[in-house]
Structure formats: structure tokens, C-alpha cells
Design an enzyme around this catalytic site. Structure first.
Site, PDB file in Angstrom:
ATOM      1  N   HIS A   1      -1.930   7.875   7.052  1.00  0.00           N
ATOM      2  CA  HIS A   1      -0.944   8.718   6.348  1.00  0.00           C
ATOM      3  C   HIS A   1      -1.605   9.983   5.798  1.00  0.00           C
ATOM      4  O   HIS A   1      -1.046  11.075   5.892  1.00  0.00           O
ATOM      5  CB  HIS A   1      -0.313   7.955   5.183  1.00  0.00           C
TER       6      HIS A   1
ATOM      7  N   CYS B   1       6.076  -0.277   7.300  1.00  0.00           N
ATOM      8  CA  CYS B   1       5.734   0.950   6.586  1.00  0.00           C
ATOM      9  C   CYS B   1       6.907   1.360   5.708  1.00  0.00           C
ATOM     10  O   CYS B   1       8.048   1.401   6.168  1.00  0.00           O
ATOM     11  CB  CYS B   1       5.421   2.061   7.592  1.00  0.00           C
ATOM     12  N   LEU B   2       6.610   1.662   4.446  1.00  0.00           N
ATOM     13  CA  LEU B   2       7.687   2.064   3.528  1.00  0.00           C
ATOM     14  C   LEU B   2       8.363   3.356   3.980  1.00  0.00           C
ATOM     15  O   LEU B   2       9.495   3.626   3.595  1.00  0.00           O
ATOM     16  CB  LEU B   2       7.138   2.238   2.110  1.00  0.00           C
TER      17      LEU B   2
ATOM     18  N   GLY C   1       0.832  -1.189   0.000  1.00  0.00           N
ATOM     19  CA  GLY C   1       0.000   0.000   0.000  1.00  0.00           C
ATOM     20  C   GLY C   1       0.867   1.239   0.000  1.00  0.00           C
ATOM     21  O   GLY C   1       2.007   1.206   0.483  1.00  0.00           O
TER      22      GLY C   1
ATOM     23  N   HIS D   1      -4.120   1.872   7.827  1.00  0.00           N
ATOM     24  CA  HIS D   1      -2.739   2.358   7.847  1.00  0.00           C
ATOM     25  C   HIS D   1      -2.558   3.508   6.839  1.00  0.00           C
ATOM     26  O   HIS D   1      -1.964   4.540   7.160  1.00  0.00           O
ATOM     27  CB  HIS D   1      -1.806   1.182   7.515  1.00  0.00           C
TER      28      HIS D   1
END
Ligand code: ZN
Length: 192
Positions: free
Chosen positions: A149, A103-104, A58, A145
Site C-alpha cells: 500500500h 483488504c479494507l 492491518g 500487504h
């Protein structure tokens, strides 16, 4: 004649830079998308390519420093089922469950977060058409999630100050442009 590259065709898409915590731009609250133009289509394609390349499941526009309410998700096993959510609104239900998330924007950290197991989501698709669906499992967690952001939240916000500081210091250290960069930033697998 056709050549396949394992599912994703690069065409003219571009990889976007992903903001890394504690970059203050991750704290920006995104504005609703209003124009469904060519620029938006290109942004969606670039975000998808960036997510697949990372690899992640995502990506929210906030993470590529575009502060519009747009996110892309693909939780399929073969990463061949892209989902696009524009101006998403979530309603959660059920007893909160703990899930380990990556999380990226926070490389190398796996954080336990409490999330709703079921989500009713209303959003627009990439052409501006409204849709609504009820989801559960990994997709429900991923949606929560990513919408965080868009609201300027990062999942480390759910941690204690001590643990958050530890992650922040490590990432600041790793972002220094030196050869001392740690290899630990490549550990996370299912990240978004
Ligand atoms: Zn994330």
C-alpha cells in the site's frame, strides 16, 4: 472505578475514512516520516482505532489518504497487541507461499497472493527509535500487504486483468449512493 469496553478505549480518537479501490489516491507512493510530533501520535491512534473498528488486522496510512510511510498491525487473537511500523524496510526469504488475503480498501474480495513466508523488517517505532526483527506467518504476510500500500500497490494488481476488472466494476457499482448497494461488501473477515 474502571469500565472496560472489551479492550479498546475510545477516548478522543477519531475514525478515519478508508479509501476504496479503484480510488486513484491508493496509487500514491508514500514519503518517509520525518517528524515524530504530536500530530503523528494522533494519526497513529486514529489509524489503530480505524483498523480495530473496521475490523481489520492491518492498515497503511495510504489507505486513509495520508501519504507517509506508516502502518499499524495487530494480528493477535484478542486484538490487544498493536504494532506500529514507521519507514519499514522488508527483506523477504524462503519459498513463496500462496495466502488468501482480504483488504479494507477492497471490500468483499478475497484474493490469493504469493508472499515470502519469512520477513526481516527494519523500522522505527512511534517514538522514532529503530528496531529490527524477523517474523513469519500471518504477520509476515500482513507486513508485505501493508508495505505494498505504501508503494501505491493494491493486492488486486496480482490478479489477471479480467478478475481485476470484475472487482473494480463491482466496487464502483457499490459505491453509488443508492439503496441498491449490495450486501456482499460485508463478507470478508481477516482483512487489512
Ligand atoms: Zn489492504
Amino acid at each position: 472505578m474502571h469500565f472496560t469496553t472489551g479492550g479498546h478505549h475510545l477516548n478522543s480518537m477519531a475514525l478515519l475514512d478508508i479509501l476504496v479501490y479503484p480510488d486513484p489516491r491508493l496509487r500514491t507512493r508514500a514519503e518517509p516520516v520525518e517528524h515524530f510530533d504530536d500530530a503523528l501520535q494522533r494519526l497513529i491512534d486514529d489509524m489503530a482505532e480505524t483498523m480495530y473498528a473496521a475490523p481489520g488486522i492491518g492498515l497503511a496510512a495510504t489507505q486513509v489518504n495520508v501519504h507517509q510511510r506508516l502502518l499499524v498491525i495487530d494480528v493477535s487473537e484478542n486484538q490487544d497487541a498493536l504494532q506500529v511500523y514507521i519507514n519499514p524496510v522488508l527483506i523477504g526469504s524462503g519459498e513463496l507461499i500462496e495466502s488468501d488475503e482480504g483488504c479494507l480498501s477492497v471490500p468483499g474480495a478475497i484474493v490469493p497472493v504469493y508472499r515470502y513466508p519469512n520477513i526481516k523488517v527494519s523500522a522505527l517505532d512511534r517514538d522514532g527509535q529503530p528496531f529490527e526483527k524477523e517474523v513469519s506467518g500471518l504477520l509476515a504476510i500482513c507486513l508485505q500487504h501493508e508495505v505494498d500500500h505504501l508503494d501505491g500497490k493494491v493486492f488486486v494488481d496480482y490478479l489477471s486483468q479480467l478478475k481485476r476488472d470484475r472487482i473494480r466494476k463491482r466496487l464502483i457499482r457499490e459505491q453509488r449512493p443508492t439503496d441498491l448497494r449490495s450486501a456482499s461488501s460485508k463478507e470478508a473477515s481477516a482483512v487489512s
